[in-house]
Design an enzyme around this catalytic site. Sequence first.
Site: not given
Length: 817
Positions: A86, A468
């Site tokens: 690059e 319960s």
Amino acid sequence: MAFIKNFLRFIIICTILGTFAVVILYFYVKPELPSVAVLKDVQLQTPMQVFTKDGRLINQFGEKKRIPVTIDQIPQDFINAILATEDNRFYEHPGIDPIGIVRSAIVLITTGQKKQGASTITMQTARNFFLTREKAFMRKIKEVFIALHIESLMSKDEILTLYLNKIPLGHRSFGIGAAAQVYYGKDLQELTLAQLATIAGLPKAPSTLNPISYPERSKKRRNVVLHRMLVEGYITQSQYDDAKNAPVTARRHGTEIDFSSPYISEMIRAEMVARFGLEGAYNNGYKVFATIDSRNQAAAQKALMDNIHNYDQRHGFRGVKIYLWNSETDAFWSRDDILTYLQSVDEFGYLKAAVVEQTDEQNAYAILKDGSSITIDWDGLKWARSYVTHSRQGPAPTVTSDILHPGAFIWVQQNSSGQYQLSQMPDVSSAIVSLNPQNGAIKALVGGYSFEQSQYNRVTQAKRQVGSNIKPFIYSAAIEHGYSLGTIINDAPINSWNSAQRIAWRPENSPPNYDGPIRVRRALAQSKNVVAVRLLRGIGARNTVDHLLKFGFSPEDIKPHEALSLGAASLTPLEVARGMAAFANGGHLIEPYFIDRIEDAEGNVIYQAQPLVVCNLCTAEEVRDSYHYAPRIISEQNAFLIADAMKTAVYGEPGWVGTGWRAKDLKRNDLSGKTGTTNDVVDTWFSGFNSQIITTTWVGFDDPGKRLGRVQYNNNLTRNQFAGGESGARTAQPAWIAYMREALKGMPSAPIEQPEGLVSVRIDRKSGLLSRKTDKSSRFEYFIKGTAPTQFAQEEVPNLFDPYESNDVATTNEELF
């Protein structure tokens, strides 16, 4: 000389004009130039990551996959590959490369086309952050000015790091850290030279050069990168040859989830979006650490899934839903056709999709989605007697053909020994949640069998009748209103006539056994329905509701009618666990929380949980005035008495057992618990705790009216076997036991400590009065000071306490075992 003078004048004039033109051009475009000072505080769009408390990644949220890396985390080979490809003069030029510009200009002049760019890494960074990728001269001019400004603000290493973390590299990966994970499932430092070169070649055209979509193009581009590295002297010839001949090994990898826990991670996602908004939560790189730890969470997930499959096996095989071919009339499918079909099937939980290719007398031979062939022997098939109704199963099978035939699409799972067995997609649902009762931290949470199958979180969203599990709160109200654990209540049938509706209400015990006068402790431990009704009547329905609302329940869910005593209220498992925690922590209302801390992208802690903590030694004024103490809702004495009575539900007394006796299998002496089963066995519960952990489990169908049913004994099942009705003890408690077996490992005994203000006296177990005997007819009982009996059993026969009959009309009853 004249020529030289004219030439020098020309050069000077051109320089002045050029400089003047650049200045004019700068001021022309200056209003459109962004402030590059923001690069010093740049916020990369980094996804949010969610971790367990012990640091294992459980999920990641965000469109862009990004794993930021620092310059010292980048291999030198990769830096060399990027520079060679690059911008080889990156560390030498001031942001723009005059040599590159001249080279690009020559190409433009000679060809008339813009075939070669002159962008440096700094210019690409400028474009990536501030500009578009359009090929226009004005964009290039802006790019130059921004690049020069960037170079004045940042070092070369900072620019390179920013560039490598920003660039798009295909398949929604941004930055080289994410690309390494997406393409190779590894950290950047683990990649080979060939793999590093592959990624270094992507910035040019990530959509058309990536190794997943275009492996051949990617390989050619990789080799170009390697050649540039060789020419620049970054690698040797032998390194070049080895890397050039390396195969393409990339394949798509998802987020590297270390530990899957989707229900809690979804809760965290929703909370983060509420705090920071969708964009902020997804893109600002937050790291969120949950309160759950991976060991407890894994135990909870396994306990829930195993328990669901055990229920499914008890109730029978619901049959093969899809046959790909009829073995008598159709041609058999080819292996390729079978695999094509299986690829379209999503798998959930333990289940793997399979197609039966052939069978013999007591074996089935199938193919899995990954192409492997398996054998399901008789031990993996024989459980599958047919499901008839929720309360009836067919006869046990004797041969494979009683169950399935070739062409069957089936679900299979592996047992503990690694062998495959026939399975089925669970129909029943479940939830489990575990808290630290001292501060509300969620230790484990599972909202269903599979988040992929159903995102409905039953821990926080499913309001179901509690059965319960409501009774400890009812009994706490009774203690608050003058009852004691030694008070005698008549365990006898109730028959209430409602003249307005002209119906009789007859709540029943389950099983329908009645013991006459019994103590409150035993009534709670054995979950006596009629005693709970008599207590509510004695207290008053309105007073009972007022007391229950102290536990954090919503007034919309707690209504003043007699059915409340039998569990007609609908609550979520998290609400039940939060309420029960008050009995474990000495009477305080904690606030459940699931986020321990939040870190920003730089690792700074921006949020640390400050939960309400229990302080039993603090005065009422200190608790009230402090922002971080959990408020007291019941007395420490009340909390201890209920917890101790629930302990009897686990360990029983001589001559009888409580409904939670199965928890004794954990071989501890510090556990309290309560079962819960609703009318017609629609919902089943178990809640249990010691002073350090409270866990609630629920099992039922998502269809609120569907019964869990009954089972007949299955001779072909060797474990998790019983005959009779499902219940809290049989259906929900096994998951609680399996989870707590792991969660309690290494935890010292943590009983509920007896507080001041209580006395312990020996009473007669039958009458509840004082006793001089020391045999099994008596026991020591706890009383709040001033409430202990004063008479001895042989001196006076106790008066049975029989509260007034209420005019409230109840709507339900309950089975308890």
